[in-house]
Design a protein around this motif. Structure first.
Motif, short mmCIF file in Angstrom:
data_model
loop_
_atom_site.label_atom_id
_atom_site.label_comp_id
_atom_site.label_asym_id
_atom_site.label_seq_id
_atom_site.Cartn_x
_atom_site.Cartn_y
_atom_site.Cartn_z
N ALA A 334 -7.34 3.45 -37.85
CA ALA A 334 -6.10 4.21 -38.00
C ALA A 334 -6.39 5.65 -38.42
O ALA A 334 -5.72 6.58 -37.96
CB ALA A 334 -5.19 3.53 -39.02
N GLU A 335 -7.38 5.84 -39.27
CA GLU A 335 -7.76 7.19 -39.67
C GLU A 335 -8.30 7.98 -38.49
O GLU A 335 -8.00 9.16 -38.31
CB GLU A 335 -8.80 7.13 -40.79
CG GLU A 335 -8.26 6.62 -42.11
CD GLU A 335 -9.32 6.56 -43.20
OE1 GLU A 335 -10.45 7.04 -42.94
OE2 GLU A 335 -9.03 6.03 -44.29
N LEU A 336 -9.12 7.31 -37.66
CA LEU A 336 -9.67 7.97 -36.47
C LEU A 336 -8.55 8.38 -35.52
O LEU A 336 -8.53 9.51 -35.00
CB LEU A 336 -10.65 7.02 -35.78
CG LEU A 336 -11.57 7.55 -34.68
CD1 LEU A 336 -12.80 6.67 -34.53
CD2 LEU A 336 -10.86 7.64 -33.34
N LEU A 337 -7.59 7.46 -35.32
CA LEU A 337 -6.46 7.77 -34.43
C LEU A 337 -5.62 8.91 -35.01
O LEU A 337 -5.21 9.83 -34.27
CB LEU A 337 -5.60 6.52 -34.25
CG LEU A 337 -4.34 6.70 -33.39
CD1 LEU A 337 -4.69 7.09 -31.96
CD2 LEU A 337 -3.50 5.41 -33.38
N LYS A 342 -3.33 14.28 -34.78
CA LYS A 342 -3.00 15.53 -35.49
C LYS A 342 -3.47 16.74 -34.69
O LYS A 342 -2.76 17.75 -34.58
CB LYS A 342 -3.65 15.54 -36.87
CG LYS A 342 -2.88 14.76 -37.92
CD LYS A 342 -3.56 14.87 -39.28
CE LYS A 342 -2.76 14.16 -40.36
NZ LYS A 342 -3.44 14.23 -41.68
N THR A 343 -4.67 16.63 -34.11
CA THR A 343 -5.20 17.73 -33.30
C THR A 343 -4.31 17.98 -32.08
O THR A 343 -3.99 19.13 -31.74
CB THR A 343 -6.63 17.42 -32.85
OG1 THR A 343 -7.46 17.23 -34.01
CG2 THR A 343 -7.20 18.54 -32.00
N ILE A 344 -3.89 16.89 -31.43
CA ILE A 344 -3.00 17.03 -30.27
C ILE A 344 -1.67 17.65 -30.69
O ILE A 344 -1.15 18.56 -30.04
CB ILE A 344 -2.78 15.66 -29.60
CG1 ILE A 344 -4.09 15.12 -29.03
CG2 ILE A 344 -1.73 15.78 -28.48
CD1 ILE A 344 -3.99 13.70 -28.50
N ALA A 345 -1.12 17.17 -31.80
CA ALA A 345 0.18 17.66 -32.26
C ALA A 345 0.12 19.15 -32.59
O ALA A 345 1.08 19.89 -32.33
CB ALA A 345 0.63 16.87 -33.49
N LEU A 352 3.72 14.15 -35.91
CA LEU A 352 3.14 12.81 -35.99
C LEU A 352 4.06 11.88 -36.75
O LEU A 352 4.63 12.25 -37.79
CB LEU A 352 1.78 12.89 -36.67
CG LEU A 352 0.86 11.67 -36.64
CD1 LEU A 352 0.58 11.25 -35.20
CD2 LEU A 352 -0.43 11.98 -37.37
N ARG A 353 4.20 10.65 -36.25
CA ARG A 353 5.03 9.65 -36.90
C ARG A 353 4.30 8.32 -36.97
O ARG A 353 3.31 8.10 -36.27
CB ARG A 353 6.34 9.46 -36.13
CG ARG A 353 7.35 10.57 -36.37
CD ARG A 353 8.67 10.22 -35.73
NE ARG A 353 9.73 11.12 -36.12
CZ ARG A 353 10.97 11.04 -35.68
NH1 ARG A 353 11.30 10.09 -34.82
NH2 ARG A 353 11.89 11.89 -36.08
N GLY A 354 4.84 7.41 -37.80
CA GLY A 354 4.34 6.04 -37.86
C GLY A 354 3.29 5.83 -38.93
O GLY A 354 3.02 6.70 -39.77
N ARG A 355 2.67 4.64 -38.89
CA ARG A 355 1.64 4.24 -39.85
C ARG A 355 0.61 3.39 -39.15
O ARG A 355 0.90 2.69 -38.18
CB ARG A 355 2.25 3.42 -40.99
CG ARG A 355 2.90 4.21 -42.10
CD ARG A 355 3.56 3.29 -43.10
NE ARG A 355 2.69 2.23 -43.57
CZ ARG A 355 3.12 1.11 -44.16
NH1 ARG A 355 4.42 0.90 -44.31
NH2 ARG A 355 2.26 0.20 -44.56
N GLY A 356 -0.61 3.41 -39.67
CA GLY A 356 -1.66 2.53 -39.17
C GLY A 356 -1.94 2.77 -37.70
O GLY A 356 -2.15 3.90 -37.26
N LEU A 357 -1.95 1.69 -36.93
CA LEU A 357 -2.14 1.77 -35.48
C LEU A 357 -0.81 1.58 -34.75
O LEU A 357 -0.77 1.04 -33.65
CB LEU A 357 -3.18 0.75 -35.02
CG LEU A 357 -4.62 1.08 -35.45
CD1 LEU A 357 -5.59 -0.02 -35.01
CD2 LEU A 357 -5.09 2.43 -34.91
#
Length: 422
Positions: A334-337, A342-345, A352-357
């Motif tokens: 999840a941290e990797l994702l 974040k870079t894309i955003a 960015l929204r949501g949690r985990g995967l």
């Protein structure tokens, strides 16, 4: 990294178009005929390989055809063991209940009874709503803006999507909508004021139903503090708290239940989707013992005892949830994702929204998300959209996706976003 757009000849889809109902949706976005799948990949009958960051809408948390779970299903089906059992006793059900108690309920201090409501998430929600009403003698259920809880009438009544509600064709009564956890909207204070005011003419509801992360509602995630305040309010007023973990459960946010982060104990918990581990239909409604006031047979369903799903669910629990190792790996992925998104955003102007995967990229221009999903499909990546205006790109890979594939998926998504926003 540049990936060429897939250009193979399309499959024959005439039979689907000729006979299948117009209500079909995913096949319109992804016009391929998928023939095989393994892990985080699917292959079409024309030979293209797609990286699957959809995961069966959350029903394939452990990927397609996980070899351990697949072998359990093969062995069970070839053994002449009971397949269909209603709510009769079978060794498969006993083994599931024992594993679920040992690895999931007991370590979390949950004493809930296990109700088998039928095979899908909306069955779990319907049973939860009926349980709350039967136990309290009250009728109304509070739900939240942008919520999604299922497609049957009771579940639709507590769903916030206007288009899906309209498709019911009848009024959907006995529900009250409150604002979800959003900046500037203190739904907890509002509910407390209404419930405290004996002169308001509003009776207390039977229950409140909430998703820790709104999967279909735009990947909004409730804060731990907000969930704690909601749980405390419900306890103070003797209102049943129902937590819908149909999409967030089975590890999607980094713990088996998403509500664990808040340290609360819901009165009722709804589970389905990845419960069987292999994509076979299975659902549970977990009920606090004092709320289990059913008469025998008062709520039932023909397919609530699908024994092959019990067998694979037991294997999934023992394989992935007998210790903390798998959950820790989900949190690391999840941290990797999150870093990649974040870079894309940042370069795309999204948020960015949501949690985990269970993550999303939201765009102010609601048309962008759909273009991103289409561009991703052209590049061999399956993602869907979410939110009231389909303004969010929803990213939901299998929880055991190898890091290399996770990074490749992020790169493909980046390409798709750049193409859609060019």
């Amino acid at each position: 990294m540049t990936t060429s757009i897939l250009t193979s000849a399309p499959s024959d889809t005439s039979a689907f178009e000729r006979r299948e109902s117009a209500v079909r949706s995913y096949s319109r976005s992804w016009p391929a005929v998928f023939t095989s799948a393994s892990g985080s990949e699917q292959v079409s009958e024309t030979g293209e390989t797609y990286l699957d960051f959809f995961a069966g809408a959350g029903a394939l948390n452990y990927g397609h055809n996980h070899p351990v779970l697949q072998q359990v299903a093969i062995d069970y089906l070839s053994s002449n063991a009971v397949v269909h059992s209603l709510d009769m006793h079978t060794p498969a059900k006993r083994e599931f209940l024992e594993a679920f108690e040992r690895h999931i309920l007991a370590p979390r201090g949950l004493e809930h009874r296990v109700l088998f409501p039928g095979p899908t998430g909306t069955n779990a929600v319907e049973a939860a709503l009926k349980t709350a009403r039967n136990a309290t003698g009250r009728r109304d259920i509070v739900s939240f803006t942008n919520a999604f809880h299922g497609m049957t009438l009771g579940s639709l009544a507590v769903t916030g999507n206007a288009a899906k509600r309209a498709a019911a064709g009848v009024p959907l009564p006995h529900s009250v909508t409150a604002p979800y956890d959003e900046e500037g909207m203190d739904a907890i204070a509002w509910l407390e004021r209404v419930w405290s005011d004996s002169g308001s003419g509003i009776d207390l509801p039977a229950g409140v139903i909430v998703e820790p992360v709104q999967g279909e509602g735009g990947l909004r995630a409730a804060s731990a503090e907000w969930l704690r305040r909601l749980a405390e309010l419900c306890q103070r007023f003797d209102v049943v708290l129902i937590v819908d973990e149909v999409q967030t459960g089975c590890g999607r946010t980094g713990t088996f239940f998403a509500f664990e982060e808040a340290g609360i104990t819901p009165d009722i918990i709804c589970l389905s989707k990845s419960l069987s581990g292999l994509g076979m239909p299975m659902a549970l409604t977990l009920v606090r013992p004092d709320l289990d006031v059913w008469e025998p047979g008062e709520h039932n369903g023909t397919f609530r005892g699908f024994a092959p799903a019990f067998a694979t669910a037991t294997a999934a629990i023992e394989t992935f949830w007998s210790d903390e190792q798998f959950a820790a790996s989900v949190r690391a992925k999840a941290e990797l994702l999150e870093e990649g998104l974040k870079t894309i955003a940042e370069h795309a102007g999204g948020s960015l929204r949501g949690r985990g995967l269970l993550r999303g990229l939201r765009f102010e221009d609601a048309t962008i998300a759909g273009r991103v999903a289409a561009a991703a499909f052209e590049r061999g990546l399956l993602v869907e959209t979410s939110g009231s205006a389909d303004e969010v790109v929803k990213i939901m890979p299998p929880l055991n996706t190898p890091d290399e594939q996770l990074k490749r998926g992020i790169a493909l998504l980046d390409e798709a976003v750049r193409a859609a926003t060019a």
